[in-house]
Write an enzyme that holds these catalytic residues in place. Structure first.
Site, PDB file in Angstrom:
ATOM      1  N   HIS A  55       0.826  -1.208   0.000  1.00 31.29           N
ATOM      2  CA  HIS A  55       0.000   0.000   0.000  1.00 31.29           C
ATOM      3  C   HIS A  55       0.859   1.256   0.000  1.00 31.29           C
ATOM      4  O   HIS A  55       0.552   2.241  -0.682  1.00 31.29           O
ATOM      5  CB  HIS A  55      -0.925  -0.004   1.219  1.00 31.29           C
ATOM      6  CG  HIS A  55      -2.034  -0.998   1.133  1.00 31.29           C
ATOM      7  ND1 HIS A  55      -1.826  -2.357   1.150  1.00 31.29           N
ATOM      8  CD2 HIS A  55      -3.389  -0.820   1.035  1.00 31.29           C
ATOM      9  CE1 HIS A  55      -2.987  -2.988   1.067  1.00 31.29           C
ATOM     10  NE2 HIS A  55      -3.947  -2.084   0.993  1.00 31.29           N
ATOM     11  N   HIS A  69       2.072  -4.092   9.112  1.00 30.56           N
ATOM     12  CA  HIS A  69       3.429  -3.788   8.676  1.00 30.56           C
ATOM     13  C   HIS A  69       4.202  -3.090   9.793  1.00 30.56           C
ATOM     14  O   HIS A  69       3.607  -2.461  10.677  1.00 30.56           O
ATOM     15  CB  HIS A  69       3.412  -2.883   7.436  1.00 30.56           C
ATOM     16  CG  HIS A  69       2.789  -3.508   6.231  1.00 30.56           C
ATOM     17  ND1 HIS A  69       3.457  -4.395   5.416  1.00 30.56           N
ATOM     18  CD2 HIS A  69       1.543  -3.373   5.705  1.00 30.56           C
ATOM     19  CE1 HIS A  69       2.652  -4.781   4.433  1.00 30.56           C
ATOM     20  NE2 HIS A  69       1.486  -4.184   4.586  1.00 30.56           N
TER      21      HIS A  69
END
Length: 271
Positions: free
Chosen positions: A193, A235
């Site tokens: 992303h 993440h």
């Protein structure tokens, strides 16, 4: 001299230590000496045979083990620095994962953070680009959209390849969603992303005429999407930062292989 000899013999007779029962205390028996020497020789031969029977592999292992122990006990400065930064990254990422689960401190905002993350997903952007490409009627618009589609496809392939090589897991044990499996975004490093929003924001800033408030909002959107991936626990911080770097490099790659209007029209006609 003849008189001294009987005297010495008398002394020897009167000496108690010269008797037969006390001889073993003064002088060891020859049998014992031979037995001890033979046992020493046998033990020495057995040790030599054992040393010969040990193969070169065992010798190498015996020589390598102390070196490995020294390497573990005395790591290099680079190893210490890398492990320290890695520990700081994991600690800070877990502290920022306030929406990792419903039981977290910001668990109620998890749905909103997930929705913000979807705005940076690859599937909606590819679908939207295809729809705009079908409806576009200008050559300049089709050229920009075709190169944007190329950039999105390259982003998915590059990030998926890097994640397969690194195979780094996130700070929390969170299963990827359906859209993540479609784009092969299943590992943590680098953040797909983050690379995508960095590439898109740079692409729009270069090829679209936008007002200053829209430019600021575009940059803030990219930063918020990257932060949202850390907040939901998917993440680490370094994954997002590396994703921004890879996104910029992907933009530079697309600029180098930019397709001209004629090439785009040929591809559209084939499609």
């Amino acid at each position: 001299m003849p008189a001294s000899q009987p005297r010495s013999r008398a002394r020897d007779r009167n000496n108690v230590l010269n008797r037969a029962e006390f001889l073993s205390l003064n002088q060891p028996l020859k049998g014992n000496q031979e037995g001890r020497s033979s046992s020493r020789k046998q033990s020495g031969q057995a040790g030599a045979a054992g040393a010969q029977s040990s193969g070169p592999k065992e010798r190498r292992q015996s020589q390598q083990l102390p070196e490995e122990d020294c390497m573990q006990l005395n790591p290099s400065f680079k190893g210490i620095a890398f492990n320290s930064l890695l520990a700081i990254d994991i600690c800070m990422s877990k502290r920022l994962g306030v929406c990792a689960s419903r039981a977290s401190s910001w668990g109620g905002a998890r749905s909103m953070i997930n929705l913000l993350g979807i705005t940076g997903h690859g599937i909606p952007w590819i679908a939207g680009t295809l729809i705009c490409l079908v409806k576009s009627s200008t050559l300049a618009g089709q050229e920009v959209l075709m190169n944007l589609l190329l950039a999105l496809l390259l982003d998915i392939m590059i990030v998926a390849g890097l994640q397969k090589l690194a195979k780094r897991k996130g700070p929390y044990d969170i299963n990827p969603g359906l859209l993540d499996y479609l784009t092969m975004d299943t590992y943590a490093f680098p953040a797909g992303h983050a690379s995508r929003v960095a590439m898109l924001s740079k692409f729009f800033l270069n090829h679209l005429v936008l007002a200053i408030p829209l430019r600021i909002l575009l940059v803030l959107w990219a930063l918020c999407v990257g932060l949202s991936r850390v907040m939901i626990g998917r993440h680490h911080i370094t994954d997002v930062l590396s994703g921004f770097v890879f996104g910029y490099l992907q933009f530079r790659l697309v600029e180098l292989i930019w397709m001209s209007s004629n090439t785009c029209q040929m591809l559209i006609s084939i499609w």
